[in-house]
Enzyme design. Structure first.
Site, short mmCIF file in Angstrom:
data_model
loop_
_atom_site.label_atom_id
_atom_site.label_comp_id
_atom_site.label_asym_id
_atom_site.label_seq_id
_atom_site.Cartn_x
_atom_site.Cartn_y
_atom_site.Cartn_z
N ASP A 139 42.31 46.62 65.76
CA ASP A 139 43.67 46.16 65.47
C ASP A 139 43.69 44.86 64.69
OD1 ASP A 139 42.70 44.75 67.65
OD2 ASP A 139 44.36 45.24 68.97
N GLN A 199 40.39 46.75 70.16
CA GLN A 199 38.94 46.62 69.99
C GLN A 199 38.18 46.69 71.31
OE1 GLN A 199 39.36 43.07 66.90
NE2 GLN A 199 37.28 43.85 66.94
N HIS A 200 36.88 46.92 71.19
CA HIS A 200 35.89 46.74 72.27
C HIS A 200 35.93 47.81 73.36
CE1 HIS A 200 35.81 42.88 70.36
NE2 HIS A 200 36.88 42.42 70.97
#
Length: 496
Positions: free
Chosen positions: A245, A83-84
């Site tokens: 994820d 992520q991110h």
């Protein structure tokens, strides 16, 4: 579902490796798993980056290892991604800078700048559901503007890692609500991009046209001809929206309905659960994310989980089995050793500049077993704070589903049961995010209206790996956890 095309691929692009899993939905069997390692660019300023080309190389390696007989039977593909991360593309769809990752802490100043422009952290939580944290995508965009203005001027598309892999497979740019909610600029309450937050990131440029369209969780996009030809896949394959994820691990562990708490012991540690409505933690420790299954997925993430145990193991010069044996020589509390395992700084608690430290050392307790246990306890206590955050948001649980590399440790499973005072269950399918991505693809391709029933049909729990709290350990760890909180508050005043 035809008898020929019954296989669903789950691809998980993590920090340390990319994994590919092939699941036969009729046989209810994992047919193949392969993995390729990924490098990491680390700098002293807190930068943690990867090249998007590395993900593609890893994908090619894993696809190359997938037998042709299985490829011929693929019906759907789901992508799970860390992520991110921020993958910047130009108008031609080319990556124009290294991808800054979830564990990047070089954007502290940008977080403060965005938060100040928006009106403070409390307003961020009230307005969009989350504060702006180092690691989120929003400050990475401002960082690029400030540090690489020439590249920023070319920026045409802002993608997340899983978005980029979907783009490579389909030729289409899109995202979904789960992964997008970890950017900082998705309003998780209204489930739309927040124009005021985008203006706080860059007051001089309208960023909305740079963001990918948001698709519903069960949407699909056709696999592109180019990718199908490159990977030797048949026509007609559909690619699901995929997700972050953690969102995909929710599919892989059954956290797609209320009441199931998942704890992932990976490079990072995460604690999350499905919720039918937004779950807001007034202290901001609990990230109020959307799920990739149509609801919400409140989540707490720590940056130092197996990082702590692996660094300690390597410093001791021991193998994993040897360290498991060392734990037999140590008891709860590690003889008085206490670890604050903030090797990469920390996200929750929000301590991006923190450093790891070991406390309570004497000439008698510095055994290898105590050092390893202290690292494991420190990582577990940091995650235990998440249970308090869930309680503040009004959620309670009867059991924990454990996943990630740390879940392979019998001692760690028992420690989690004792520290959280909850029974621990372990899914039989160990590759939680990759298996979950395959599950989401199965759901999207079959258009099943009852997602929990579908997942429960395919998800198995390994009863031999489960454990229950040990009464005397629960009592000991209750006091030890309070000692950890006291130490944390002394080292970092203001942190509760």
């Amino acid at each position: 579902m035809s008898n020929e095309q019954t296989v669903f691929l789950g691809i998980d692009a993590g920090t340390q490796s990319l994994k590919l899993l092939a699941y036969d939905a009729v046989q209810k069997q994992i047919l193949h798993v392969s993995a390729a390692p990924l490098e990491l660019i680390s700098r002293d300023d807190g930068s943690r980056e990867q090249l998007a080309a590395w993900w593609l190389d890893a994908l090619r390696q894993c696809m190359g290892e997938l037998p042709a007989e299985i490829k011929a039977r693929v019906r759907g593909i789901g992508i799970s991604g860390q992520q991110h991360g921020f993958v910047p593309l130009n108008k031609a769809g080319e990556v124009i800078a290294p991808a800054k990752l979830w564990c990047d802490t070089s954007t502290i100043a940008e977080c403060e700048e965005i938060t100040a422009r928006f009106g403070g952290s409390a307003r961020c939580i009230d307005a969009v559901g989350n504060p702006i944290m180092p690691g989120y995508t929003a400050p990475k965009v401002l960082w690029l503007k400030k540090n690489k203005p020439d590249i920023y001027s070319e920026l045409a598309h802002i993608l997340l890692p899983h978005d980029y892999l979907n783009f490579y497979l389909t030729g289409k740019i899109f995202t979904e609500y789960g992964d997008a909610s970890g950017t900082g600029y998705l309003n998780i309450l209204r489930r739309e991009y927040d124009r005021d937050m985008l203006a706080a990131i860059d007051p001089d440029r309208d960023l909305l046209p740079l963001l990918p369209p948001l698709l519903e969780a069960n949407a699909t996009v056709a696999l592109g001809q180019k990718a199908a030809g490159e990977f030797g896949l048949p026509p007609g394959i559909l690619v699901s929206t995929g997700g972050g994820d953690n969102m995909m691990a929710a599919f892989g562990t059954g956290s797609i309905a209320p009441g199931v708490l998942t704890l992932s012991l990976g490079t990072s540690g995460t604690l999350f659960a499905h919720c039918e409505n937004p779950a807001i933690d007034p202290q901001g420790d609990l990230a109020a994310f959307c799920s990739s299954s149509g609801g919400w997925l409140p989540l707490l993430c720590t940056m130092n989980c197996t990082v702590a145990t692996e660094l300690t193991r390597k410093a001791l010069g021991k193998s994993i089995p040897e360290c498991e044996a060392l734990l037999e020589e140590s008891e709860p509390g590690a003889g008085g050793l206490q670890s604050l395992p903030f090797y990469n700084g920390e996200r929750i608690p929000n301590l991006p500049n923190a450093r790891a430290s070991l406390h309570g050392m004497t000439d008698t307790n510095m055994t290898a077993g105590n050092q390893y246990r202290a690292a494991m306890e420190g990582a577990t206590f940091t995650l235990r704070r998440g249970l308090d955050a869930f309680a503040r948001a009004g959620q309670q649980f009867k059991a924990i589903r454990l996943t990630g590399g740390g879940a392979k440790s019998p001692h760690w499973r028992q420690m989690v049961a004792d520290v959280f005072n909850l029974p621990v269950e372990v899914p039989a399918q160990q590759e939680g995010a990759a298996f979950g991505a395959a599950m989401q693809a199965l759901w999207a391709c079959t258009e099943s209206g009852d997602l929990p029933a579908l997942v429960n049909e395919h998800l198995a729990v390994d009863a031999s790996l489960g454990c229950v709290p040990v009464t005397e350990n629960v009592s000991a760890y209750k006091a030890l956890y309070q000692n950890f909180l006291d130490l944390l508050g002394k080292q970092y005043p203001g942190i509760q």
